[in-house]
Motif scaffolding. Structure first.
Motif, mmCIF file in Angstrom:
data_model
loop_
_atom_site.group_PDB
_atom_site.id
_atom_site.type_symbol
_atom_site.label_atom_id
_atom_site.label_comp_id
_atom_site.label_asym_id
_atom_site.label_seq_id
_atom_site.Cartn_x
_atom_site.Cartn_y
_atom_site.Cartn_z
ATOM 1 N N ALA A 172 0.828 -1.202 0.000
ATOM 2 C CA ALA A 172 0.000 0.000 0.000
ATOM 3 C C ALA A 172 0.866 1.257 0.000
ATOM 4 C CB ALA A 172 -0.929 -0.007 1.216
ATOM 5 N N PHE A 173 1.975 1.216 0.755
ATOM 6 C CA PHE A 173 2.874 2.370 0.812
ATOM 7 C C PHE A 173 3.480 2.647 -0.559
ATOM 8 C CE2 PHE A 173 7.097 4.250 1.644
ATOM 9 C CZ PHE A 173 6.704 5.384 2.345
ATOM 10 N N ALA A 174 3.915 1.588 -1.251
ATOM 11 C CA ALA A 174 4.524 1.755 -2.569
ATOM 12 C C ALA A 174 3.528 2.340 -3.565
ATOM 13 C CB ALA A 174 5.044 0.415 -3.075
ATOM 14 N N LEU A 175 2.306 1.827 -3.554
ATOM 15 C CA LEU A 175 1.308 2.338 -4.489
ATOM 16 C C LEU A 175 0.908 3.772 -4.153
ATOM 17 C CD1 LEU A 175 -0.966 -0.809 -4.932
ATOM 18 C CD2 LEU A 175 0.794 0.064 -6.475
ATOM 19 N N ALA A 176 0.971 4.137 -2.867
ATOM 20 C CA ALA A 176 0.655 5.513 -2.475
ATOM 21 C C ALA A 176 1.683 6.496 -3.004
ATOM 22 C CB ALA A 176 0.567 5.614 -0.956
ATOM 23 N N PRO A 187 2.377 7.211 -9.434
ATOM 24 C CA PRO A 187 1.540 8.148 -10.201
ATOM 25 C C PRO A 187 0.057 7.804 -10.130
ATOM 26 C CG PRO A 187 3.409 7.376 -11.511
ATOM 27 C CD PRO A 187 3.372 6.539 -10.273
ATOM 28 N N VAL A 188 -0.265 6.639 -9.576
ATOM 29 C CA VAL A 188 -1.660 6.227 -9.448
ATOM 30 C C VAL A 188 -2.456 7.255 -8.649
ATOM 31 C CG1 VAL A 188 -3.166 4.502 -8.384
ATOM 32 C CG2 VAL A 188 -1.174 3.770 -9.714
ATOM 33 N N VAL A 189 -1.838 7.822 -7.616
ATOM 34 C CA VAL A 189 -2.535 8.809 -6.785
ATOM 35 C C VAL A 189 -2.798 10.080 -7.584
ATOM 36 C CG1 VAL A 189 -2.369 10.215 -4.705
ATOM 37 C CG2 VAL A 189 -1.521 7.860 -4.679
ATOM 38 N N ARG A 190 -1.810 10.494 -8.364
ATOM 39 C CA ARG A 190 -1.982 11.691 -9.197
ATOM 40 C C ARG A 190 -3.099 11.497 -10.215
ATOM 41 N NH1 ARG A 190 2.781 14.573 -12.913
ATOM 42 N NH2 ARG A 190 1.465 16.273 -13.744
ATOM 43 N N PRO A 231 -5.372 12.916 -14.631
ATOM 44 C CA PRO A 231 -5.110 11.671 -15.362
ATOM 45 C C PRO A 231 -4.097 11.812 -16.491
ATOM 46 C CG PRO A 231 -7.331 12.497 -15.797
ATOM 47 C CD PRO A 231 -6.793 13.292 -14.666
ATOM 48 N N ASP A 232 -4.118 12.936 -17.204
ATOM 49 C CA ASP A 232 -3.156 13.111 -18.299
ATOM 50 C C ASP A 232 -1.744 13.309 -17.761
ATOM 51 O OD1 ASP A 232 -4.676 12.981 -20.820
ATOM 52 O OD2 ASP A 232 -5.765 14.687 -19.984
ATOM 53 N N GLY A 233 -1.617 14.066 -16.679
ATOM 54 C CA GLY A 233 -0.303 14.245 -16.064
ATOM 55 C C GLY A 233 0.239 12.945 -15.513
ATOM 56 N N ALA A 234 -0.659 12.144 -14.913
ATOM 57 C CA ALA A 234 -0.239 10.849 -14.382
ATOM 58 C C ALA A 234 0.204 9.917 -15.505
ATOM 59 C CB ALA A 234 -1.388 10.219 -13.596
ATOM 60 N N MET A 235 -0.510 9.930 -16.633
ATOM 61 C CA MET A 235 -0.141 9.073 -17.751
ATOM 62 C C MET A 235 1.232 9.462 -18.297
ATOM 63 S SD MET A 235 -0.703 6.533 -19.695
ATOM 64 C CE MET A 235 -2.417 6.071 -19.459
ATOM 65 N N ALA A 253 -7.422 2.335 -10.021
ATOM 66 C CA ALA A 253 -7.567 3.280 -8.915
ATOM 67 C C ALA A 253 -8.630 4.334 -9.188
ATOM 68 C CB ALA A 253 -6.240 3.965 -8.627
ATOM 69 N N THR A 254 -8.796 4.701 -10.453
ATOM 70 C CA THR A 254 -9.686 5.817 -10.774
ATOM 71 C C THR A 254 -11.036 5.395 -11.319
ATOM 72 O OG1 THR A 254 -8.678 5.984 -12.980
ATOM 73 C CG2 THR A 254 -7.744 7.356 -11.232
ATOM 74 N N LYS A 255 -11.138 4.164 -11.804
ATOM 75 C CA LYS A 255 -12.378 3.693 -12.414
ATOM 76 C C LYS A 255 -12.878 2.451 -11.680
ATOM 77 C CE LYS A 255 -12.392 6.772 -15.654
ATOM 78 N NZ LYS A 255 -13.454 7.817 -15.722
ATOM 79 N N THR A 256 -14.048 2.552 -11.084
ATOM 80 C CA THR A 256 -14.578 1.466 -10.267
ATOM 81 C C THR A 256 -14.654 0.154 -11.045
ATOM 82 O OG1 THR A 256 -15.891 3.040 -8.983
ATOM 83 C CG2 THR A 256 -16.554 0.728 -8.887
ATOM 84 N N GLU A 257 -15.114 0.213 -12.288
ATOM 85 C CA GLU A 257 -15.369 -1.005 -13.050
ATOM 86 C C GLU A 257 -14.144 -1.484 -13.827
ATOM 87 O OE1 GLU A 257 -16.889 1.878 -13.550
ATOM 88 O OE2 GLU A 257 -18.896 1.674 -12.663
ATOM 89 N N ALA A 258 -13.035 -0.736 -13.792
ATOM 90 C CA ALA A 258 -11.874 -1.115 -14.608
ATOM 91 C C ALA A 258 -11.360 -2.507 -14.246
ATOM 92 C CB ALA A 258 -10.753 -0.085 -14.445
#
Length: 559
Positions: A187-191, A194-197, A202-206, A263-268
């Motif tokens: 969880a710490f690594a994923l936090a 760029p997933v959080v950004r 979304p474009d900046g994170a990509m 992280a951003t889309k519930t159904e993804a």
């Protein structure tokens, strides 16, 4: 001795099957695309789901497409919708490419691989709706299931009353696939990713994710505090399922692209699988749509050579394609040519002189990953873990109905198609049909069919000890020398754009430049981008046609 089928496709006639007359009746089947699908038009990177194209108003073009895989057919659908004339040339006797299937002489459906549809496959879902196949996918429970040795089940369970990102946070914090310390560091690594950004930009994170292409996922994950055990028990099986290589060898870009969508889309993260075989429920409806609109398929016609010439100013153009079918040979001409091939296919097809261009030379820096797909039919229900009696009866299908991952076998992902895709794979009086994807496939490529079946069935028993005593009644092995391109660190810059330096020559394929990974969704997206480039160049291509007409055809022998 169980009946066996073996198919080998190098790094590169069957009838269309009908649905099985004995269908597996289920009490509740969700199969539409009107719900539980991520809306990629909002709060998502713009490149993942282009807006609908404007109506084409230029000259009608004749387009020749090499390859009847998903990318080629996606391109064809878009071009036909804009009023163009399309011919598709396929060297095999069936369509679909890596998502193709066929029926052997005994009526068994043979697949090229295991096909799973994420809830963020908006381009592919758009295509399926367009061709009337929007009810051909079965929705699975919103959980990712890991089968460990001895029948121990671990889960990433996304079923929660609140959506993204809370459902994902809960899934990772409560998973029983990892120990507490691994979950915390995971969880710490994923936090720190760029997933959080992606939640707010979304474009900046990509763009940030693209910039991490040079590093492997393992190196990135461990540098952020993740643990090696998390990689071994959870992320390696996922990486194998996505790209057929492990976390030490897959680019961080590939894995983080998926994570950002989860992280951003519930159904993804919600999975679907076809009702039955791809030829009936995926390729078939697309083919019908294409032919109903005047498109033509030319099966068993392979492209031998791209014929080309140049103007006095040095600009190269294609004059035609030399194609052959058995002893028949001919040259075809068009206004635009699309090579919708995989990586080994495009390497074989490109003229050697074009390697002088860095654009084309970069393609040779990409390589495919070997993969072996094994199907095992049993006389009982292998994945039924709770009730030994039910596992041995053949009146009713029972077991785990979902995509299954495992860290404890050479097949990282698998499914019981008799449960997951029952229309063609559930048969009265027969049991499970396991479809197992061997990744990496390299160690299995030189092995005999019987040896591969022996090893895989032994590993199945280690995962499901309760299946002791069940017998394999039929099996098949499909070897593909190079499947997906190897999405290793530093390879993304070598992926070519669909528009090439040769003005009337275009590319399509999931390996080409698009914001998703090498996948069915990536192939469909590439086809949309290819068609858009062709339509944008409509007037230029028509003018090129008139310039080429007076030019002498380059000498070419069909001997």
């Amino acid at each position: 001795m169980a009946a066996s089928t073996s198919v080998c496709f190098p790094a590169s006639g069957f009838r269309a099957p009908e649905s099985s007359p004995s269908r597996f009746k289920r009490l509740r089947i969700r199969s539409d695309l009107d719900s539980s699908v991520s809306d990629m038009r909002v709060n998502a990177p713009k490149g993942l789901f282009p807006p609908e194209p404007e109506r084409y108003r230029g000259p009608k073009l004749k387009v020749a497409i090499i390859g009847a895989g998903l990318a080629g057919m996606s391109t064809a659908v878009e071009l036909l919708d804009q009023g163009h004339e399309v011919d598709i040339y396929e060297s095999r006797s069936f369509i679909g490419g890596k998502v193709g299937s066929f029926v052997d002489r005994k009526g068994n459906h043979i697949e090229m691989g295991l096909h799973v549809f994420f809830g963020c496959y908006n381009n592919l879902f758009r295509l399926l709706k367009k061709v009337g196949a929007d009810r051909n996918l079965l929705v699975k429970d919103h959980t990712h299931t890991f089968v460990n040795k001895g029948g121990d089940i671990g889960e990433l369970d996304f079923r929660f009353q609140f959506g993204a990102p809370l459902h994902g946070i809960r899934a990772f914090l409560t998973t029983n696939q990892l120990e507490t310390v691994d979950k915390a560091r995971n969880a710490f690594a994923l936090a720190l990713s760029p997933v959080v950004r992606a939640l707010v930009d979304p474009d900046g994170a990509m763009q940030h994710i693209r910039n991490l292409d040079h590093i492997s996922f393992s190196d990135w994950f461990l540098s952020k505090g993740g643990t090696r055990k998390s990689i071994q028990r959870m992320w390696d099986p996922v990486a194998y399922a996505l790209g057929f290589i492990d976390c030490d060898n897959i680019s961080a870009r590939c894995m983080l692209t998926i994570f950002s969508l989860f992280a951003t889309k519930t159904e993804a993260s919600l999975l679907r699988m076809l009702k039955g075989s791809p030829d009936v429920f995926l390729s078939g409806p697309i083919k019908k749509y294409i032919t109903d609109r005047g498109g033509r398929f030319h099966l068993r016609w392979g492209c031998r050579e791209i014929l080309h010439d140049k103007f006095p100013n040095g600009d190269v153009y294609v004059t035609g394609l030399a194609i052959s079918k058995a002893t028949q040979k001919k040259i075809i001409e068009a206004d635009a040519y699309v090579a919708a091939c995989d990586v080994p296919g495009i390497k074989r097809l490109l003229p050697q002189s074009w390697k002088e261009s860095r654009f084309f030379d970069d393609i040779y820096k990409l390589v495919g990953v070997p993969v072996v797909t094994v199907q095992l039919r049993y006389n009982g229900w292998v994945t039924e873990l709770r009730d030994r009696e039910r596992a041995r009866q053949l009146r009713e299908a029972t077991g785990l109905d979902n995509l299954l991952y495992t860290p404890d076998a050479d097949f990282s992902c698998f499914a019981d198609l008799a449960l997951a895709s029952p229309e063609d794979y559930y048969l009265d009086g027969q049991g499970s049909l396991l479809q197992c994807v061997l990744t990496p496939g390299d160690p299995y490529m030189p092995l005999s069919n019987d040896e591969i079946i022996r090893r895989v069935s032994k590993q199945v028993l280690e995962l499901f000890p309760s299946s002791q005593g069940l017998e394999v009644t039929w099996s098949s092995v499909v070897k593909i020398g190079q499947s997906l391109y190897r999405e290793g660190p530093g390879k993304d810059p070598f992926r070519p754009d669909q528009k090439t330096p040769v003005k009337n020559f275009f590319l399509a394929g999931s390996y080409t430049k698009q914001d998703y990974i090498d996948s069915m969704e990536g192939a469909t997206l590439s086809g949309r981008q290819t068609a858009a480039y062709i339509c944008d160049a409509g007037h230029e291509l028509a003018e090129l046609r008139t310039r080429i007409a007076p030019q002498a055809q380059p000498s070419y022998s069909l001997v």
